[in-house]
Motif scaffolding. Structure first.
Motif, mmCIF file in Angstrom:
data_model
loop_
_atom_site.group_PDB
_atom_site.id
_atom_site.type_symbol
_atom_site.label_atom_id
_atom_site.label_comp_id
_atom_site.label_asym_id
_atom_site.label_seq_id
_atom_site.Cartn_x
_atom_site.Cartn_y
_atom_site.Cartn_z
ATOM 1 N N GLY A 71 0.810 -1.220 0.000
ATOM 2 C CA GLY A 71 0.000 0.000 0.000
ATOM 3 C C GLY A 71 0.837 1.261 0.000
ATOM 4 O O GLY A 71 2.043 1.233 -0.279
ATOM 5 N N VAL A 72 0.162 2.377 0.324
ATOM 6 C CA VAL A 72 0.830 3.681 0.338
ATOM 7 C C VAL A 72 0.488 4.418 1.625
ATOM 8 O O VAL A 72 -0.667 4.423 2.067
ATOM 9 C CB VAL A 72 0.381 4.534 -0.877
ATOM 10 N N ASP A 73 1.480 5.031 2.211
ATOM 11 C CA ASP A 73 1.268 5.893 3.377
ATOM 12 C C ASP A 73 1.109 7.323 2.872
ATOM 13 O O ASP A 73 2.080 8.016 2.588
ATOM 14 C CB ASP A 73 2.462 5.780 4.330
ATOM 15 N N SER A 74 -0.165 7.753 2.744
ATOM 16 C CA SER A 74 -0.448 9.081 2.177
ATOM 17 C C SER A 74 -0.051 10.219 3.118
ATOM 18 O O SER A 74 0.050 11.378 2.692
ATOM 19 C CB SER A 74 -1.935 9.198 1.835
ATOM 20 N N THR A 75 0.178 9.902 4.390
ATOM 21 C CA THR A 75 0.572 10.954 5.340
ATOM 22 C C THR A 75 1.994 11.437 5.069
ATOM 23 O O THR A 75 2.415 12.475 5.588
ATOM 24 C CB THR A 75 0.473 10.435 6.795
ATOM 25 N N LYS A 76 2.717 10.682 4.253
ATOM 26 C CA LYS A 76 4.107 11.053 3.953
ATOM 27 C C LYS A 76 4.257 11.642 2.552
ATOM 28 O O LYS A 76 5.342 11.616 1.968
ATOM 29 C CB LYS A 76 5.012 9.828 4.115
ATOM 30 N N ALA A 77 3.151 12.159 2.018
ATOM 31 C CA ALA A 77 3.198 12.782 0.698
ATOM 32 C C ALA A 77 4.065 14.035 0.734
ATOM 33 O O ALA A 77 4.019 14.816 1.687
ATOM 34 C CB ALA A 77 1.794 13.144 0.240
ATOM 35 N N THR A 78 4.866 14.221 -0.313
ATOM 36 C CA THR A 78 5.749 15.379 -0.386
ATOM 37 C C THR A 78 4.960 16.596 -0.871
ATOM 38 O O THR A 78 3.835 16.480 -1.372
ATOM 39 C CB THR A 78 6.903 15.116 -1.353
ATOM 40 N N LYS A 79 5.575 17.761 -0.736
ATOM 41 C CA LYS A 79 4.950 18.999 -1.184
ATOM 42 C C LYS A 79 4.699 18.955 -2.689
ATOM 43 O O LYS A 79 3.661 19.412 -3.184
ATOM 44 C CB LYS A 79 5.856 20.184 -0.829
ATOM 45 N N GLU A 80 5.660 18.399 -3.432
ATOM 46 C CA GLU A 80 5.525 18.287 -4.879
ATOM 47 C C GLU A 80 4.374 17.352 -5.251
ATOM 48 O O GLU A 80 3.607 17.628 -6.175
ATOM 49 C CB GLU A 80 6.835 17.756 -5.478
ATOM 50 N N GLN A 81 4.221 16.243 -4.520
ATOM 51 C CA GLN A 81 3.136 15.304 -4.778
ATOM 52 C C GLN A 81 1.776 15.948 -4.508
ATOM 53 O O GLN A 81 0.816 15.731 -5.249
ATOM 54 C CB GLN A 81 3.306 14.049 -3.921
#
Length: 234
Positions: A71-81
């Motif tokens: 899966g993906v941890d969306s809490t760690k999305a970067t500013k660019e993402q």
């Protein structure tokens, strides 16, 4: 004299019915295709801009101890993402609000399916027998689709209006929203001509598209789609 006259009338009726029967199977199929055609287009065609408009990567991928992606941890999305996701959402809404016509290329030559659809008909519609015409039938026919009113933003144009060279149709830049090509096969009916099955497909690029098996039936004197099965995807 009256007997001779009555006999002549009966003979004319028989002859007329016989001539009409020769036209019935093909004309019946054309009429069914005309009636159900708007529903077929609605159910198989799409706005390619949305179909291939995948959301951008958002967050940090998560792997288990075996190294498999889970899966993906969306809490760690970067500013660019976050910025890319915002732009994607704005662009998606823009496409959805666009009221311009979605142009679809359509080949009006309707041919028999390469598959024998009789078995699919009998398997899906239980206890039914497939219709097999006794007379010699045409393998294909030209379907007059131009006057059929569609239900939505789709507009069909004859396939011969587009480049014929292999792959050129996808490489050409158009001054309209070209979304792809659609095709349908001839219909396999049951003996009572109340049920049917046909194949179809929507192609949106060299490696983009879906195939369908479409089951139809007559209900309350109207032909409707009963079920659509996906047969291939690219």
């Amino acid at each position: 004299m009256k007997k001779h006259k009555s006999f002549a009338i009966i003979l004319l009726i028989i002859l007329f019915s016989s001539c009409e029967k020769k036209m019935t199977d093909l004309e019946f199929e054309k009429n069914v295709m005309t009636e159900i055609f708007p529903s077929l287009i609605d159910s198989t065609c799409m706005d390619t801009r949305l179909f291939i408009n995948f959301p951008p990567e958002y967050g940090e991928p998560i792997y288990n101890k075996a190294g498999h992606y889970v899966g993906v941890d969306s809490t760690k999305a970067t500013k660019e993402q976050k910025q890319k996701l915002l732009e994607w959402k704005i662009n998606t809404e823009k496409i959805k609000k666009d009221t311009s016509k979605i142009i679809i290329a359509f080949d009006p030559i309707i041919k028999y399916s390469r598959e024998d659809l009789k078995e699919y008909l009998k398997k899906y519609f239980k206890n039914t027998k497939a219709f097999v015409p006794k007379e010699k039938v045409y393998n294909e026919y030209n379907f007059d689709f131009a006057k059929i009113k569609l239900n939505n933003r789709f507009e069909l144009r004859n396939r011969n209006q587009f480049p014929k060279e292999r792959g050129k149709i996808w490489e050409t830049k158009y001054n309209f929203n070209f979304s792809g090509t659609v095709f349908f096969t001839r219909i396999q009916f049951d003996q009572n001509k109340k049920l049917g099955v046909l194949n179809g497909g929507f192609v949106c690029g060299r490696l983009c598209g879906q195939g369908f098996r479409i089951y139809i039936k007559k209900m309350n004197e109207k032909w409707i789609i009963d079920k659509i099965e996906e047969t291939w995807v690219s």
